[in-house]
Enzyme design. Structure first.
Site, mmCIF file in Angstrom:
data_model
loop_
_atom_site.group_PDB
_atom_site.id
_atom_site.type_symbol
_atom_site.label_atom_id
_atom_site.label_comp_id
_atom_site.label_asym_id
_atom_site.label_seq_id
_atom_site.Cartn_x
_atom_site.Cartn_y
_atom_site.Cartn_z
ATOM 1 N N MET A 11 -8.076 56.715 -14.893
ATOM 2 C CA MET A 11 -6.818 56.127 -14.423
ATOM 3 C C MET A 11 -6.827 55.795 -12.943
ATOM 4 O O MET A 11 -5.825 55.327 -12.399
ATOM 5 C CB MET A 11 -5.668 57.106 -14.706
ATOM 6 C CG MET A 11 -5.432 57.384 -16.180
ATOM 7 S SD MET A 11 -5.012 55.884 -17.113
ATOM 8 C CE MET A 11 -3.471 55.425 -16.329
ATOM 9 N N ARG A 12 -7.965 56.038 -12.271
ATOM 10 C CA ARG A 12 -7.991 55.805 -10.831
ATOM 11 C C ARG A 12 -7.703 54.346 -10.493
ATOM 12 O O ARG A 12 -6.967 54.048 -9.544
ATOM 13 C CB ARG A 12 -9.346 56.226 -10.259
ATOM 14 C CG ARG A 12 -9.429 56.080 -8.730
ATOM 15 C CD ARG A 12 -10.740 56.612 -8.182
ATOM 16 N NE ARG A 12 -10.744 58.066 -8.210
ATOM 17 C CZ ARG A 12 -11.721 58.807 -8.713
ATOM 18 N NH1 ARG A 12 -12.771 58.229 -9.249
ATOM 19 N NH2 ARG A 12 -11.649 60.113 -8.689
ATOM 20 N N ALA A 13 -8.254 53.420 -11.267
ATOM 21 C CA ALA A 13 -8.056 52.004 -10.973
ATOM 22 C C ALA A 13 -6.587 51.611 -11.094
ATOM 23 O O ALA A 13 -6.068 50.841 -10.262
ATOM 24 C CB ALA A 13 -8.905 51.146 -11.908
#
Length: 309
Positions: free
Chosen positions: A239-241
């Site tokens: 989910m970093r992006a």
């Protein structure tokens, strides 16, 4: 020593915008610039440090030792005065500033891991014999590298919030402008810097204003949907992006004085977040559902008229 002005650099609009966004929101996690030798990557970073003179700028040499980077116990004080005193390292010195590493791909994996962990958590533990002390270290990590000299491990690459690819300009007029400006600076640095003094002050004030309004910029539900769709299409891991896309778009909106994030903001910054994370087939470039407004051509990343001196 007079530094080449940040606003005088042309042909580096993506890199300049990515750096600017990280100055507005340090939580973006820094910038990795990949590109050819001699394209002005280091000059651009140094120009940023001069532009924002109220923040520390620390250059981390590739050959720096672990003690130099993390810090150490002052043995002379311990032995002579029988008290514990810590000599802070470069990471601590970069607190609330910029930590710059040229040829970052040549740094040892261990130090790279420590740097990225510190950038993500806001500090690190200095462990020396019986000493375990927390060192505050919130900084914007900026790395530059030439991929021909070796690549970063994928897991390290992902830890850089934004990335840009810099290539040698092929436009004749742009190359001429770059050379003209460099010759003018080398001939009379003081006069050259004075010519860009007002632009430097204006950009600095604009960044400060954007920092102030950042938290108040609204993100409506349709923007969350656009960001989720982009990340799904690009098949990114984790989910970093998603989080970084939202933060970068919000910083971009604040930079332009907007009260809310638009899909034009997402379009403007998506490549910075997705280019080093996307697993999509090259050649396919999905974008957000709404096209940029007709007046968006003056935003960073769009073609600009070059001002001659």
């Amino acid at each position: 020593m007079i530094t080449y002005p940040f606003t005088a650099i042309c042909g580096q609009e993506d890199f300049k915008l990515a750096l600017t966004l990280c100055m507005i929101d340090p939580g973006l996690g820094g910038v990795l610039a990949l590109g050819d030798k001699g394209t002005g990557k280091t000059t651009t970073v140094r120009g940023l440090s001069h532009l924002l003179q109220d923040i520390p700028f620390v250059n981390l040499p590739i050959g720096a030792t672990e003690d130099r980077v993390l810090g150490t116990v002052k043995l002379d004080v311990l032995l002579n005065e029988k008290r514990l005193e810590i000599q802070p390292g470069l990471l601590a010195a970069a607190h609330h500033g910029v930590l710059y590493i040229d040829e970052v791909n040549l740094l040892s994996d261990y130090l790279m891991d420590v740097l990225l962990d510190a950038a993500a958590t806001g500090g690190y533990y200095l462990e020396r014999d019986t000493v375990s002390q927390w060192m505050e270290s919130r900084f914007c990590l900026v790395g530059t590298m030439n991929p021909e000299e070796g690549n970063l491990r994928p897991q390290l690459l992902d830890r850089f919030g934004l990335s840009v690819h810099i290539s040698t300009p092929t436009d004749k007029a742009l190359r001429m402008e770059i050379v003209q400006r460099r010759v003018a600076f080398d001939t009379d640095a003081a006069a050259f810097a004075k010519h860009f003094r007002d632009e430097e002050a204006l950009l600095s004030a604009r960044i400060v204003a954007a920092r102030t309004m950042l938290a108040s910029v609204k993100i409506l539900p349709d923007i969350y949907e656009v960001v989720s769709e982009l990340c799904i299409q690009h098949q990114v891991e984790g989910m970093r992006a998603d989080i970084l896309l939202m933060k970068a778009a919000r910083a971009h909106a604040a930079y332009h004085g907007q009260a809310r994030v638009t899909t034009a903001d997402v379009d403007a910054i998506q490549a910075f977040v997705l280019s080093h994370r996307s697993k999509q087939t090259p050649g396919s470039q999905p974008s957000s559902r709404e096209s940029k407004p007709s007046g968006a051509g003056d935003k960073e990343g769009e073609p600009k008229k070059v001002n001659r001196i």
